[in-house]
Design a protein around this motif. Structure first.
Motif: not given
Length: 671
Positions: A166-175
Motif C-alpha cells: 500500500l505504501g508503494t502504491s500511494f507513492t506511485q499514485n501521487l507521482l
C-alpha cells in the motif's frame, strides 16, 4: 558474476557504478542478496554456543552487506529517477522485502538469543554504545512482533506485507498525478509573471515535450505561479489540480489506500498490546505520548491562527480593492501575500531571486560547514544515475570523510519534495566505512539556476541532514547518522537553516547572477526583516497537517479519513482560505511508509529545539562560535542514535528547551 551490483565496486570510494547498472540487474541481484542475508541470519540463530554481544548483535550488524548495496542503489534511482520498469520493480520488491524482514523479526531462535543477552545485559561489560544497540535491537524485535505466537504472529506478517504494498502504491499514485498533469500557457497567460517563472515554465514545457510554457505540479513552479499570476482563473485551475493530487478517482486515487493503511496500523498496534497506533509509535520518541504532542501543537496553533486571521483580513481588503468580490480563497492567499510583502517590506521577489544562484547557495552551505566543522569539498568526476547529479569528496584536515551527491532539479521522473538519504552509512564495524550521502531537491531548472528564498532554505535544510550523516562517528551502523528518534532527526536540518539568514553569509554568497554585485545592504536588511512574514499562514498549514495526522492514529482508525480530516479541521477552526500543507490523499510523509506516521509533528518538536539551540550560539560568540560548534558536533551530529535524544540535547545545551524561542523566532510571541 557479471551483474555489477554483485561485484566488488572498484569505483572511487566504492560509489555504485551507475554507468554499468541496468534495470535488468536489480531483480536477480536482490534475489542473491536476500538469500545471502537469510543464510547469515540463519547461521546466527542456529548457533549452539553461548550467545555473546559479538556473536549475536555484532553479527547482525555485519550481516546484509550485499543487500545494503543493492537496495542503496535501487531506492536511490526509484525515488529520484523513476521509470515504468523501476516502478514495476518497486511494486514487486515491496512485499518481498516486507516478508524477508518480517521473517527475521519472527525468527524465534534468533529472538531467544537476543532475549538471553538482554536478560543478562548487566553482566556483559558492554560499552555505552553496545548497551544502547542491544536495547534498541531487543526493543525493535519486540515491537516487530517477535514475541507473538500462532495466529497473531501470522497476522502480523500479513499486515506488514500488505502495508508495504500500500505504501508503494500511494507513492506511485501521487507521482503519476504529479507527472501527468500540466496546464499549457499562452503568451497572454504569462503577463505579470517574473522572468524566472516564465523561464521555469518554458523549461517545464520542454521537459514535457510540449510546445510553449506550462505550469506543472512541481512545488518549485506552481508556488511562484500562485504568488505572481494576476489571472485568478488560472490560479484557481492550478491550485485545484494541486489540491486534487491523489484524489482524482480511478486507479491513482489514494483515499481508499489511506483508509486501509490506517485500519491495518491500528490492528498492528493492538496485536502488540497498545491502545492505538499513536501510543505504539510515540513510545520510542522524545514526545512519548499523544497528549504531549497535542499540547505542543495547540500551544503553537492558537497564536498562529490568530496571526493568520489578522493577515487574512488585510489580504481580503486588498482583494476587494482590486475589484474582486467574494471571500479570499486558497488560490488568492499567496498572490495577495506577495503583493503585501512587496509593499510592506519593499521586497520584490523577481528582483531578489537573481541573488540566490543555486551554485552560490551550494557554496554558502559548504562555507558554513567549513567554518563550523573544518570540512572541505572537492568536486568528483564519477558516474552517477542522472546527468543533473554532481558529487564532491568531503575531507577534514586532508582526511577523507564522505562523498556528497547533489541532485537539485525537478523532473517528471522524480517524486516531489526534498530529501536526504545515504547510499552507505558511516560505521566502524565490521570494518570502517565512510558515508555516501545524497541531497535530492526539486528546484526549477533554468539557465541560470535561480532559487527563491524558500528554495535556499530547503537546500540548507537538507544539507543539515547531510552533515548529520557525514559527521557521524559511531561503531555500529544501526545507530549511525540520522538513525535517531523521529522527533529528533529534524533538529540538525532545521538548525542549519539559521546560517542562511546570517548577514555575513548572505553578504558573501548572495551575488547577482548577471552583474556579479553583492546583495545591497538595504535589500539584505529587507530580506532578514521579512523572515517572519506570513508566518501565521505557514504555521497554520503545517500544524493543521500535524493535528490531522495525530487524530488519524490516536484512537479508532477512521473508516473515512477524508471525513475525519474535515472533522478535525472544523474542531480547531481552520481558516477557510488556508489548506493543510499536505491533505490526506497526498500526505506521503504519513502514508508512503511508517516514517512520519503519527510523527509529522516532529518538525515542530525539532523546531522548539533548533530555535533554542541557535540561541546558544547567539548567547556565546555568535553563529560561528567554535566552542558551540564543537559541542554541536560532539553531542549531536557525531553521536547518531548511540544515546537517548533528550540526553544528547541536555549535554549540548545544559537543559531541555521550552516553546518560547520558537514563538519568538516565528514572530508569534505576544508583544
Amino acid at each position: 558474476m557479471t551483474n555489477p551490483l554483485l561485484q566488488d565496486w572498484d569505483t572511487p570510494f566504492e560509489v555504485a557504478p551507475f554507468d554499468r547498472i541496468t534495470d535488468e540487474d536489480f531483480a536477480p541481484a536482490l534475489e542473491v542478496a536476500l538469500a545471502e542475508h537469510k543464510a547469515e541470519i540463519d547461521t546466527i540463530a542456529a548457533s549452539v554456543t553461548e550467545p555473546t554481544f559479538d556473536t549475536v548483535i555484532g553479527a547482525l550488524e555485519a550481516a546484509g552487506e550485499t543487500l545494503d548495496k543493492v537496495l542503496g542503489a535501487f531506492f536511490t534511482v526509484a525515488g529520484a529517477d523513476s521509470n515504468p520498469k523501476r516502478e514495476e520493480l518497486q511494486r514487486q520488491f515491496s512485499p518481498t522485502l516486507a516478508a524477508h524482514f518480517s521473517d527475521i523479526s519472527a525468527n524465534k531462535a534468533l529472538f531467544a538469543r537476543i532475549a538471553d543477552l538482554w536478560e543478562k545485559r548487566d553482566t556483559l561489560d558492554l560499552t555505552d554504545e553496545q548497551a544502547r544497540v542491544l536495547m534498541l535491537t531487543h526493543r525493535g524485535f519486540v515491537r516487530s512482533g517477535a514475541a507473538l505466537e500462532g495466529a497473531a504472529e501470522d497476522r502480523m506478517k500479513e499486515i506488514k506485507a500488505r502495508l508495504a504494498v500500500l505504501g508503494t502504491s500511494f507513492t506511485q499514485n501521487l507521482l503519476a498525478d504529479e507527472r501527468d498533469w500540466y496546464m499549457a500557457l499562452s503568451e497572454d497567460d504569462l503577463e505579470g509573471l517574473p522572468d524566472f517563472v516564465v523561464a521555469a515554465a518554458h523549461a517545464a514545457g520542454a521537459e514535457k515535450s510540449v510546445e510553449g510554457p506550462v505550469v506543472t505540479l512541481s512545488r518549485s513552479l506552481i508556488v511562484p505561479f500562485l504568488q505572481f499570476s494576476p489571472r485568478r482563473d488560472l490560479r484557481e485551475t492550478a491550485f485545484r489540480a494541486w489540491e486534487a493530487r491523489g484524489a482524482n478517482g480511478g486507479e491513482t486515487d489514494n483515499r481508499g489506500i489511506a483508509a486501509e493503511i490506517l485500519t491495518l496500523r491500528e490492528e498492528r498496534a493492538k496485536l502488540l498490546g497498545y491502545d492505538n497506533f499513536a501510543a505504539y509509535k510515540l513510545e520510542t520518541e522524545m514526545a512519548k505520548t499523544p497528549q504531549a504532542v497535542r499540547k505542543l501543537l495547540m500551544d503553537v496553533w492558537e497564536p498562529a491562527k490568530a496571526q493568520a486571521a489578522a493577515d487574512g483580513r488585510v489580504l481580503q481588503k486588498m482583494m476587494q480593492d482590486d475589484g474582486v468580490n467574494g471571500d479570499l480563497a486558497p488560490w488568492d492567499w499567496r498572490y495577495y501575500a506577495e503583493k503585501r510583502r512587496a509593499v510592506e517590506h519593499d521586497l520584490d521577489e523577481a528582483a531578489l531571486k537573481p541573488y540566490f544562484q543555486l551554485d552560490r547557495m551550494i557554496d554558502a552551505a559548504f562555507s558554513c560547514a567549513a567554518r563550523l566543522f573544518g570540512l572541505a569539498f572537492q568536486p568528483l568526476d564519477i558516474p552517477l544515475y542522472h546527468p543533473d547529479c554532481r558529487a564532491w569528496e568531503v575531507t577534514r584536515d586532508g582526511k577523507h570523510v564522505a562523498v556528497f551527491v547533489g541532485d537539485y532539479f525537478a523532473r517528471g521522473a522524480k517524486r516531489s519534495g526534498a530529501w536526504c538519504s545515504a547510499m552507505r552509512s558511516q560505521a566502524r564495524h565490521p570494518e570502517v566505512q565512510t558515508p555516501i550521502v545524497i541531497n535530492v531537491c526539486n528546484f526549477a531548472k533554468a539557465e541560470p539556476a535561480l532559487l527563491s528564498y524558500d528554495d535556499a532554505r530547503t537546500l540548507f535544510h537538507e544539507f543539515g541532514h547531510a552533515l548529520h550523516q557525514m559527521l557521524s562517528d559511531v561503531t555500529y551502523e544501526s545507530v549511525s547518522g540520522t538513525s535517531v528518534a523521529r522527533d529528533f532527526v529534524e533538529l540538525p536540518s532545521q538548525l542549519f537553516e539559521h546560517w542562511l539568514d546570517q548577514p555575513e553569509v548572505l553578504g558573501e554568497f548572495a551575488i547577482h547572477a548577471e552583474t556579479g554585485a553583492p546583495m545591497p545592504k538595504e535589500m539584505l536588511e529587507k530580506v532578514l526583516g521579512a523572515s517572519t512574514f506570513d508566518m501565521g499562514f505557514q504555521t497554520v498549514e503545517y500544524v493543521a497537517s500535524a493535528l490531522v495526522d495525530l487524530a488519524f492514529h490516536d484512537g479508532p482508525a477512521p473508516s473515512d479519513p477524508m471525513a475525519r480530516q474535515t472533522e478535525v479541521l472544523e474542531t480547531i477552526g481552520m481558516p477557510d482560505a488556508i489548506r493543510m500543507r499536505h491533505a490526506t490523499p497526498q500526505f506521503a510523509h504519513v502514508f508512503a511508509g511508517d516514517g512520519y506516521s503519527s510523527g509529522y509533528y516532529s518538525y515542530m518538536w525539532s523546531e522548539v529545539m533548533d530555535a533554542d539551540a541557535f540561541e546558544a550560539f547567539k548567547q556565546a560568540g555568535g553563529p560561528f562560535d567554535p566552542e558551540r560548534a564543537n559541542a554541536l558536533e560532539t553531542h549531536i551530529l557525531s553521536t547518531g542514535g548511540s544515546r537517548d535524544a533528550a540526553e544528547l540535547y541536555v549535554a549540548f545545551r545544559g537543559r531541555l528547551p521550552g516553546v518560547e524561542a520558537l514563538l519568538r523566532g516565528r514572530g508569534l510571541a505576544a508583544a
